[in-house]
Design an enzyme around this catalytic site. Structure first.
Site, PDB file in Angstrom:
ATOM      1  N   ARG A  96     -16.319  11.102   7.036  1.00  0.00           N
ATOM      2  CA  ARG A  96     -16.800   9.775   6.644  1.00  0.00           C
ATOM      3  C   ARG A  96     -16.305   8.710   7.614  1.00  0.00           C
ATOM      4  O   ARG A  96     -17.009   7.739   7.893  1.00  0.00           O
ATOM      5  CB  ARG A  96     -16.344   9.456   5.212  1.00  0.00           C
ATOM      6  CG  ARG A  96     -17.013  10.339   4.167  1.00  0.00           C
ATOM      7  CD  ARG A  96     -16.516  10.025   2.779  1.00  0.00           C
ATOM      8  NE  ARG A  96     -17.107  10.915   1.777  1.00  0.00           N
ATOM      9  CZ  ARG A  96     -16.694  11.014   0.524  1.00  0.00           C
ATOM     10  NH1 ARG A  96     -15.671  10.261   0.111  1.00  0.00           N
ATOM     11  NH2 ARG A  96     -17.289  11.833  -0.316  1.00  0.00           N
ATOM     12  N   TYR A 143       0.835  -1.204   0.000  1.00  0.00           N
ATOM     13  CA  TYR A 143       0.000   0.000   0.000  1.00  0.00           C
ATOM     14  C   TYR A 143       0.870   1.254   0.000  1.00  0.00           C
ATOM     15  O   TYR A 143       1.892   1.333   0.690  1.00  0.00           O
ATOM     16  CB  TYR A 143      -0.926   0.015   1.216  1.00  0.00           C
ATOM     17  CG  TYR A 143      -2.048  -1.004   1.169  1.00  0.00           C
ATOM     18  CD1 TYR A 143      -2.328  -1.749   0.035  1.00  0.00           C
ATOM     19  CD2 TYR A 143      -2.846  -1.231   2.292  1.00  0.00           C
ATOM     20  CE1 TYR A 143      -3.350  -2.676   0.002  1.00  0.00           C
ATOM     21  CE2 TYR A 143      -3.885  -2.164   2.272  1.00  0.00           C
ATOM     22  CZ  TYR A 143      -4.123  -2.884   1.130  1.00  0.00           C
ATOM     23  OH  TYR A 143      -5.137  -3.812   1.110  1.00  0.00           O
TER      24      TYR A 143
END
Length: 296
Positions: A266, A54
């Site tokens: 979020r 990642y």
């Protein structure tokens, strides 16, 4: 928040926060990463999902910087990471071809690098990231067994494996594989019927779901699935993301959605999915909308 037990030593929060896009954020400072961690912890989300690849092999280090700033934070969280993808970027920029490496040497070196980057002395769950068509399952299995015995890794599993891949690797191991992280969402319903989910459900193995919002398509696009999501969301006073996540949480296989977003607002709303209780008929309304047709 409910915890899902994967082994005698490891339990993960029912909703997992994913680090796939951590390095894409405009602010990757330890202070901002800590704000994301705190936003998760405030909801009971204690599990953080990484992979060595990642952020072009940089996201683990970004997260680790936040742990170095407050080492006591480590005991409040569970760390998941993955290995075996070797891509010609970042630390492997000199490699001529992208490939998978499940050799003992590579797995051991990857774990040592992840421990250092993540500023920790243990990985709660290590996953083999992709099935390796060149895998020696005896070698790979023995390496995973030895990592658990050493205490550097507390539990092991796989990601993107099909049932036969799982059975092959497990046949070369003593340690039970704890989970499989696969793509499941209203945009990708095949695991419900192609045997993937049934295989693990029969074994009592919880499954982790990556891209549970269809890579964001369920949130931004319009179509039958989105129309039903909006209707159910309005009924419960939440947004589409909460309903799409609740769709997975409702399944008896004990699916753990891995949620990825860099937006703090979020992140703070991730647990809204727990407010949504779907009965069977509503679940099938969503399922049929995702299929684009009535069930047979």
């Amino acid at each position: 928040m409910e915890k899902i037990k994967l082994s005698d030593d490891v339990a993960l929060s029912r909703i997992v926060y994913g680090m796939w896009r951590l390095g894409d954020d405009a602010d990757t400072s330890p202070t901002h990463v800590r704000a994301k961690i705190d936003a998760c912890l405030n909801q009971g989300i204690t599990t953080f999902d990484h992979a060595d690849i990642y952020g072009d092999y940089g996201a683990e280090g970004i997260f680790g910087a936040a742990l170095r700033a407050d080492p006591a934070l480590r005991d409040q969280i569970e760390i998941v990471t993955k290995c075996d993808i070797v891509a010609p970027i970042g630390r492997y920029a000199d490699r001529p071809v992208k490939h998978y490496d499940t050799s003992r040497a590579h797995i051991m070196a990857s774990v040592e690098t992840s421990l250092r980057e993540l500023a920790t002395d243990r990985i709660d769950l290590l996953l083999i990231h992709r099935p390796d068509p060149f895998m020696d399952h005896h070698e790979t299995g023995a390496a995973l067994d030895d990592l658990v015995a050493s205490g550097k890794v507390r539990a092991v599993g796989v990601s993107n494996f099909r049932p036969w891949d799982c059975e092959l690797l497990q046949s070369g191991m003593q340690t039970p594989l704890a989970t499989n992280q696969i793509e499941i969402s209203l945009s990708r319903l095949s695991p419900f019927t192609d045997g993937d989910l049934a295989f693990h459900q029969r074994k009592g193995q919880p499954v982790m779901a990556w891209s549970p919002l269809g890579g964001g398509a369920l949130m931004s696009a319009q179509g039958p699935a989105q129309d039903v999501l909006d209707t159910v969301a309005a009924d419960h006073g939440v947004d589409r993301a909460a309903v799409a996540t609740a769709f997975l949480l409702a399944h008896p296989a004990r699916i753990l959605p891995v949620m990825g977003t860099n937006t703090l607002s979020r992140i703070t709303a991730l647990s809204d999915a727990l407010k949504v209780k779907l009965d069977r008929e509503t679940w099938f309304r969503l399922y049929e909308a995702g299929l684009g047709q009535e069930v047979p």
